[in-house]
Write an enzyme that holds these catalytic residues in place. Structure first.
Site, PDB file in Angstrom:
ATOM      1  N   HIS A 102      12.483 -55.314 -10.839  1.00 25.98           N
ATOM      2  CA  HIS A 102      11.860 -54.172 -11.708  1.00 25.98           C
ATOM      3  C   HIS A 102      10.606 -54.262 -11.679  1.00 25.98           C
ATOM      4  CE1 HIS A 102      11.115 -51.136 -14.640  1.00 25.98           C
ATOM      5  NE2 HIS A 102      12.279 -50.936 -15.045  1.00 25.98           N
ATOM      6  N   ASP A 127      20.180 -40.036   1.672  1.00 26.29           N
ATOM      7  CA  ASP A 127      21.136 -39.697   2.694  1.00 26.29           C
ATOM      8  C   ASP A 127      20.588 -40.499   3.837  1.00 26.29           C
ATOM      9  OD1 ASP A 127      22.208 -38.383   4.762  1.00 26.29           O
ATOM     10  OD2 ASP A 127      21.082 -36.346   4.787  1.00 26.29           O
TER      11      ASP A 127
END
Length: 435
Positions: free
Chosen positions: A148, A377
Site C-alpha cells: 500500500h 482485461d
C-alpha cells in the site's frame, strides 16, 4: 481448496530500449509515510476462454517497465530517508493449479481458504506478487498482493488498466505521473487543523490492548441491490420536510454505521467514529492529475454518541458523514502537508494500522466503488468477479461494485461471531433505535 504451487519465480521489467539506471532512490512523500504500511491482496476471477499464463506474465513485465516502483525495494538512502530503490529486482510470479472446477468452489467467500489464492502477506520483500491459479474447468483466478505504501487504490487501479493494455499489445495510456516530490510545504507553513489524533497518534495511544483477541471474527458479505440503495438514499436525504441530496456512498455508510453499532450492543453513552478515505486528487488546488502514482489520501472521521446515532433518523448520520468528508478540502490537505513536514516528532506515529484485531467501537471503510478494477482485461475479457481477500479485522469494511454490473454494491463486513445474528436480522432495516 487444495491449491498446488507449480512454480514460483522472480520476474523483472521488460524494456524496449536501453534499461534505465538501477541506482535511483525515490523518497516517500508525506502521504506515503502516513498510509497503511502493509501488503494488500485482491482476487480476480475469469471464465474461459482465458489467456495463456505467458501472456499475463509478459504483460506484467512490460507494465513494470512503466510503473518501476513496483519492481523495486523499500529502503533508506544515505540520509536516512525511507523510500523505494528503483533497482529492478523484480516481483514474484507464482503458477498454481487446483483439480476442482471454479463452480465447485463458488461463491468465493471471504474466509481463510481465500489465502491460498494469492501469495503471502507476511515477511515479503517483493512489492508485488502475482499468483495465477488454473482450475480444472479452464477458469483462472489471479491473486494480486501489492504494498500500500507504493500506491493507493486510485493509483493501483490505473496500474491494473495498464497491465491489461500491455497484455493486449495496446499502448499504455495514460502514462503515470511518477513524481512523489510535488507536495511541498508552504513558506511559511500554515497548520490550520489538528492532525494529532487524525493522521497521527502518540505511540502510547496506538498500543493494541488485545481485549478481543480470543473472540471469533466472521467476514460477512452483504449485497445491496440498486432498489434498496435508492430507498436508502431517499430516506437519508429527507428530514423535517426538507430535501438534501446525499450520495449513495454517504447514505450506505451511514446505514452500515448504525446497523453495526446496534449489532455491537455498545453502551449508549459511548462515542463511535468512522475512518473514511478521501482522495486528494480532486480536492487539492491546483488539481493533481488522475495519473499521479503514489498515495494521495487523507481521512474524514465522522463521530457520534451511540444514542444519538441510533435514536436520530438516518439523515442525522448521513449529514455527519457528509460534513466530515467536505471538511477534508484543499485547506486541510495543505495544512497536513505543512504539519507533516515540520511538526512530526518521534513521539508521533501514523494512525493507519492494519495490525489491529478489532476497531470497536469504531469503524473503517475502504471504498473501491469508483475505481476501474473490473477493467483488467488480459485479452479475453474482463473478470466476472473481483473482491478483496480475507481481512478479519473487526469493523474494517470493504465496499466493491457487484459483479452483476447493475450499480448494486457488495459490502464485506468483519464482525464478531456473537454479533453476526443480530446484524443479519437488521441489516436491511431502516427503523433502528438505541433501545
Amino acid at each position: 481448496m487444495n491449491v498446488r504451487i507449480e512454480s514460483s519465480r522472480i520476474i523483472k521489467p521488460l524494456y524496449e530500449g536501453i534499461p534505465p539506471s538501477t541506482t535511483t532512490h525515490i523518497p516517500f512523500n508525506v502521504f506515503d509515510n502516513v498510509t497503511f504500511d502493509a501488503l494488500m491482496a485482491l482476487i480476480y476471477a475469469y471464465r474461459p476462454p482465458t489467456p495463456p499464463t505467458s501472456t499475463i506474465e509478459t504483460g506484467l513485465r512490460k507494465t513494470l517497465a512503466v510503473y518501476r516502483e513496483w519492481a523495486g525495494r523499500i529502503g533508506e538512502d544515505e540520509e536516512g530517508n525511507r523510500g523505494v530503490f528503483l533497482n529492478d529486482e523484480g516481483v514474484r510470479f507464482i503458477e498454481a493449479s487446483i483439480d476442482a472446477t471454479l463452480d465447485e468452489v463458488l461463491p468465493l467467500k471471504p474466509s481463510p481458504s481465500m489465502l491460498s489464492l494469492h501469495p503471502s502477506l507476511k515477511d515479503v520483500v517483493e512489492l508485488i506478487q502475482v499468483q495465477v491459479t488454473r482450475f480444472a474447468c479452464g477458469s483462472v483466478v489471479v491473486g494480486f498482493t501489492g504494498h500500500h505504501i507504493i500506491a493507493d487504490g486510485h493509483a493501483a487501479s490505473n496500474f491494473f488498466v495498464a497491465w491489461g493494455q500491455a497484455c493486449r499489445d495496446v499502448e499504455i495510456t495514460p502514462l503515470p505521473l511518477n513524481d512523489r516530490a510535488i507536495f511541498r510545504p508552504r513558506d511559511p507553513p500554515l497548520v490550520e487543523y489538528n492532525h494529532v489524533g487524525a493522521e497521527f497518534v502518540a505511540k502510547l495511544v496506538n498500543k493494541d490492548k488485545n481485549e478481543n483477541k480470543e473472540k471469533s471474527i466472521i467476514v460477512h458479505k452483504v449485497h445491496f441491490t440498486l432498489e434498496f440503495l435508492g430507498k436508502l438514499k431517499a430516506n437519508a436525504s429527507f428530514m423535517h420536510g426538507k430535501a438534501k441530496t446525499y450520495s449513495t456512498f454517504e447514505s450506505l455508510i451511514a446505514h452500515l454505521w448504525r446497523v453495526i453499532t446496534k449489532s455491537r450492543k455498545l453502551d449508549v453513552s459511548q462515542n463511535t467514529q468512522i475512518r473514511i478515505s478521501v482522495d486528494g486528487r480532486r480536492r487539492i488546488i491546483p488539481r493533481v492529475p488522475d495519473e499521479f502514482f503514489g498515495n494521495l489520501v487523507l481521512w474524514a472521521f465522522p463521530t457520534s454518541k451511540v444514542k444519538d446515532l441510533l435514536d436520530e433518523p438516518l439523515h442525522y448520520a448521513t449529514k455527519i458523514i457528509h460534513d466530515a468528508i467536505t471538511k477534508v478540502d484543499d485547506k486541510y490537505f495543505k495544512s497536513f502537508i505543512d504539519f507533516a513536514n515540520h511538526k512530526v516528532t518521534q513521539d508521533l506515529i501514523p494512525s493507519a494500522d492494519m495490525k489491529k484485531d478489532s476497531l470497536c467501537p469504531n469503524l473503517e471503510v475502504d471504498s473501491w466503488l469508483r475505481f476501474p478494477f473490473y477493467d483488467l482485461d488480459f485479452g479475453t475479457g474482463c473478470p466476472f468477479l473481483f473482491m478483496p481477500s480475507y481481512y478479519p479485522t473487526e469493523g474494517m469494511m470493504f465496499l466493491v461494485p457487484s459483479f452483476i454490473g447493475d450499480g448494486s454494491i457488495d459490502a464485506f463486513i468483519p464482525l464478531f461471531q456473537d454479533n453476526l445474528p443480530n446484524f443479519k436480522k437488521i441489516c436491511y432495516s431502516l427503523d433502528l433505535k438505541a433501545k
